[in-house]
Design an enzyme around this catalytic site. Sequence first.
Site, PDB file in Angstrom:
ATOM      1  N   MET A   1       0.875  -1.334  -0.023  1.00  0.00           N
ATOM      2  CA  MET A   1      -0.052  -0.152   0.078  1.00  0.00           C
ATOM      3  C   MET A   1       0.798   1.214  -0.039  1.00  0.00           C
ATOM      4  O   MET A   1       0.272   2.452   0.172  1.00  0.00           O
ATOM      5  CB  MET A   1      -0.896  -0.089   1.255  1.00  0.00           C
ATOM      6  CG  MET A   1      -1.990  -1.201   1.206  1.00  0.00           C
ATOM      7  SD  MET A   1      -3.739  -0.967   2.171  1.00  0.00           S
ATOM      8  CE  MET A   1      -2.871  -0.781   3.595  1.00  0.00           C
ATOM      9  N   GLY A   2       2.207   1.055  -0.226  1.00  0.00           N
ATOM     10  CA  GLY A   2       2.891   2.178  -0.516  1.00  0.00           C
ATOM     11  C   GLY A   2       3.381   2.946   0.805  1.00  0.00           C
ATOM     12  O   GLY A   2       3.440   2.100   1.640  1.00  0.00           O
TER      13      GLY A   2
ATOM     14  N   ASP B   1       2.660  -9.526   9.040  1.00  0.00           N
ATOM     15  CA  ASP B   1       1.168  -9.285   8.910  1.00  0.00           C
ATOM     16  C   ASP B   1       0.889 -10.954   8.817  1.00  0.00           C
ATOM     17  O   ASP B   1       0.534 -11.501   7.903  1.00  0.00           O
ATOM     18  CB  ASP B   1       0.570  -8.657   7.831  1.00  0.00           C
ATOM     19  CG  ASP B   1       0.750  -7.079   8.025  1.00  0.00           C
ATOM     20  OD1 ASP B   1      -0.149  -6.424   8.378  1.00  0.00           O
ATOM     21  OD2 ASP B   1       2.008  -6.817   7.244  1.00  0.00           O
TER      22      ASP B   1
ATOM     23  N   GLY C   1      11.004  -2.869   5.573  1.00  0.00           N
ATOM     24  CA  GLY C   1      10.205  -3.883   5.476  1.00  0.00           C
ATOM     25  C   GLY C   1       9.627  -4.469   4.036  1.00  0.00           C
ATOM     26  O   GLY C   1       9.944  -5.656   3.679  1.00  0.00           O
ATOM     27  N   HIS C   2       9.247  -3.376   3.247  1.00  0.00           N
ATOM     28  CA  HIS C   2       8.875  -3.621   1.799  1.00  0.00           C
ATOM     29  C   HIS C   2       9.883  -4.173   1.140  1.00  0.00           C
ATOM     30  O   HIS C   2       9.698  -5.070   0.161  1.00  0.00           O
ATOM     31  CB  HIS C   2       8.176  -2.436   1.255  1.00  0.00           C
ATOM     32  CG  HIS C   2       6.923  -2.094   2.183  1.00  0.00           C
ATOM     33  ND1 HIS C   2       6.812  -0.635   2.863  1.00  0.00           N
ATOM     34  CD2 HIS C   2       5.625  -2.549   2.302  1.00  0.00           C
ATOM     35  CE1 HIS C   2       5.384  -0.619   3.265  1.00  0.00           C
ATOM     36  NE2 HIS C   2       4.823  -1.900   3.022  1.00  0.00           N
TER      37      HIS C   2
ATOM     38  N   HIS D   1       9.062   1.338   3.260  1.00  0.00           N
ATOM     39  CA  HIS D   1      10.094   1.166   4.323  1.00  0.00           C
ATOM     40  C   HIS D   1      10.970   0.158   4.048  1.00  0.00           C
ATOM     41  O   HIS D   1      10.518  -0.889   2.897  1.00  0.00           O
ATOM     42  CB  HIS D   1       9.588   1.218   5.834  1.00  0.00           C
ATOM     43  CG  HIS D   1       8.335   0.532   6.071  1.00  0.00           C
ATOM     44  ND1 HIS D   1       8.824  -1.043   5.913  1.00  0.00           N
ATOM     45  CD2 HIS D   1       7.379   0.500   6.233  1.00  0.00           C
ATOM     46  CE1 HIS D   1       7.388  -1.656   5.973  1.00  0.00           C
ATOM     47  NE2 HIS D   1       6.601  -0.756   6.481  1.00  0.00           N
TER      48      HIS D   1
ATOM     49  N   MET E   1       8.741  -2.332  11.590  1.00  0.00           N
ATOM     50  CA  MET E   1       8.523  -1.003  10.745  1.00  0.00           C
ATOM     51  C   MET E   1       7.008  -1.263  10.185  1.00  0.00           C
ATOM     52  O   MET E   1       6.440  -2.411   9.858  1.00  0.00           O
ATOM     53  CB  MET E   1       9.520  -1.465   9.371  1.00  0.00           C
ATOM     54  CG  MET E   1      10.895  -0.991   9.914  1.00  0.00           C
ATOM     55  SD  MET E   1      12.026  -0.700   8.397  1.00  0.00           S
ATOM     56  CE  MET E   1      13.493  -0.307   9.492  1.00  0.00           C
ATOM     57  N   SER E   2       6.448  -0.284   9.881  1.00  0.00           N
ATOM     58  CA  SER E   2       5.026  -0.077   9.495  1.00  0.00           C
ATOM     59  C   SER E   2       4.849   1.436   9.030  1.00  0.00           C
ATOM     60  O   SER E   2       5.283   2.456   9.568  1.00  0.00           O
ATOM     61  CB  SER E   2       4.097  -0.251  10.705  1.00  0.00           C
ATOM     62  OG  SER E   2       2.806   0.206  10.298  1.00  0.00           O
TER      63      SER E   2
ATOM     64  N   GLN F   1       6.283 -11.406   7.262  1.00  0.00           N
ATOM     65  CA  GLN F   1       5.372 -12.208   8.520  1.00  0.00           C
ATOM     66  C   GLN F   1       4.914 -11.448   9.411  1.00  0.00           C
ATOM     67  O   GLN F   1       4.033 -11.644  10.391  1.00  0.00           O
ATOM     68  CB  GLN F   1       6.664 -12.940   9.353  1.00  0.00           C
ATOM     69  CG  GLN F   1       6.326 -13.674  10.633  1.00  0.00           C
ATOM     70  CD  GLN F   1       7.427 -13.921  11.419  1.00  0.00           C
ATOM     71  OE1 GLN F   1       8.454 -14.600  11.203  1.00  0.00           O
ATOM     72  NE2 GLN F   1       7.277 -14.017  12.985  1.00  0.00           N
TER      73      GLN F   1
HETATM   74  P1  AMP Z   1       1.436  -2.997   3.439  1.00  0.00           P
HETATM   75  O1  AMP Z   1       1.993  -1.873   2.661  1.00  0.00           O
HETATM   76  O2  AMP Z   1       1.459  -2.670   4.818  1.00  0.00           O
HETATM   77  O3  AMP Z   1       0.253  -3.557   3.237  1.00  0.00           O
HETATM   78  O4  AMP Z   1       2.439  -4.260   3.379  1.00  0.00           O
HETATM   79  C1  AMP Z   1       3.058  -4.675   2.375  1.00  0.00           C
HETATM   80  C2  AMP Z   1       3.633  -6.005   2.558  1.00  0.00           C
HETATM   81  O5  AMP Z   1       4.725  -5.784   3.168  1.00  0.00           O
HETATM   82  C3  AMP Z   1       2.851  -7.013   3.310  1.00  0.00           C
HETATM   83  O6  AMP Z   1       3.134  -8.463   2.881  1.00  0.00           O
HETATM   84  C4  AMP Z   1       3.468  -6.986   4.632  1.00  0.00           C
HETATM   85  O7  AMP Z   1       3.434  -7.815   5.549  1.00  0.00           O
HETATM   86  C5  AMP Z   1       4.905  -6.340   4.232  1.00  0.00           C
HETATM   87  N1  AMP Z   1       5.629  -5.939   5.524  1.00  0.00           N
HETATM   88  C6  AMP Z   1       4.891  -4.578   6.190  1.00  0.00           C
HETATM   89  N2  AMP Z   1       5.759  -4.333   7.139  1.00  0.00           N
HETATM   90  C7  AMP Z   1       6.845  -5.306   7.290  1.00  0.00           C
HETATM   91  C8  AMP Z   1       7.892  -5.323   8.089  1.00  0.00           C
HETATM   92  N3  AMP Z   1       8.220  -4.396   9.069  1.00  0.00           N
HETATM   93  N4  AMP Z   1       8.558  -6.426   7.840  1.00  0.00           N
HETATM   94  C9  AMP Z   1       8.421  -7.217   6.794  1.00  0.00           C
HETATM   95  N5  AMP Z   1       7.478  -7.134   5.922  1.00  0.00           N
HETATM   96  C10 AMP Z   1       6.494  -6.130   6.312  1.00  0.00           C
END
Ligand code: AMP
Length: 289
Positions: free
Chosen positions: A30-31, A149, A36-37, A34, A183-184, A147
């Site tokens: 969802m952009g 989520d 994590g992505h 960070h 990270m989030s 992981q």
């Molecule tokens: P999101 O943009 O938050 O919808 O996340 C997109 C993808 O990135 C999903 O598969 C999340 O599980 C993954 N993600 C988000 N935060 C982290 C993180 N801190 N470490 C690893 N993967 C992450």
Amino acid sequence: MIIAKTIEETRAHIARARAAGKRIGFVPTMGYLHRGHTSLVEVSKRHTDFQVMSIFVNKIQFNDPKDYVSYPREFERDFAMAREAGVDLVFLPDNEMMYVNHLTHVDVDLVTTQLCGAHREGHFRGVFTVVTKLFNIVQPDVSVFGQKDIQQAVSIEKMVFDLNQPVKIIIAPTVREDDGLAMSSRNKHLDATQRKNALVISQSLGEARELIARGERGAAAILGAMRRIVESGNPQKIDYISMVRYIDLQPADTLAEKSVIALAAFFGTTRLIDNMVIEPAAGGFTCIY
Ligand code: AMP
């Protein structure tokens, strides 16, 4: 790096890559990217040759309209990070394109009844619907999920199996800030005090790991100790602190098989989640978080 805003363009570019013999890796996001992505792209690169990332703030997965409106968006910065990470194509659809006259949804039973599924009405249905649509558009060989989520990742594995979607799902480790906070994109909303207090989340997982290492197997003891730590950080609200079996994400009273300890709590208006996967290992359990 290609930035494709339509389904047709996206399909045409990916078809060319596939015709050139490349395997397609896909990271949906969802952009507000960070590390994590970008770590998911790194994992994907080990398995595939052409990296696709979608950036789409998926309105139908937001149970709270205020959360949708305030979700951080900064596409230029995202493009720079995606390029740096080695993404070949960013798919950037808009809401109208994805949901024009939309009537069809995807649900996964059982694995969505606990944890976030019990607290975010309609959230997972929105996730599975968009992920299925994205899989149909991109047709990846491999797709990588975090992981972080865990309920989402486990449920998507089940969805792919149940619906015979021809994609291999990989779950990649949670990436953390130096002090342990997962990270989030939503961390941006935390003020300095909330940011400091939010450390109790990862600290509570550390405590659970300690207890398990010392032989504790009872969910009540482990989760009770975690709750005391989380409460010391003054959360606005704790949605849940739970132990579930990995296989079906249903509650476990005792740690006896591969399991997940997960929690969700609000710091101010920001809802944070974290989890630990617990695997049986020689003479005990290994905790991965
Ligand atoms: P999101 O943009 O938050 O919808 O996340 C997109 C993808 O990135 C999903 O598969 C999340 O599980 C993954 N993600 C988000 N935060 C982290 C993180 N801190 N470490 C690893 N993967 C992450």
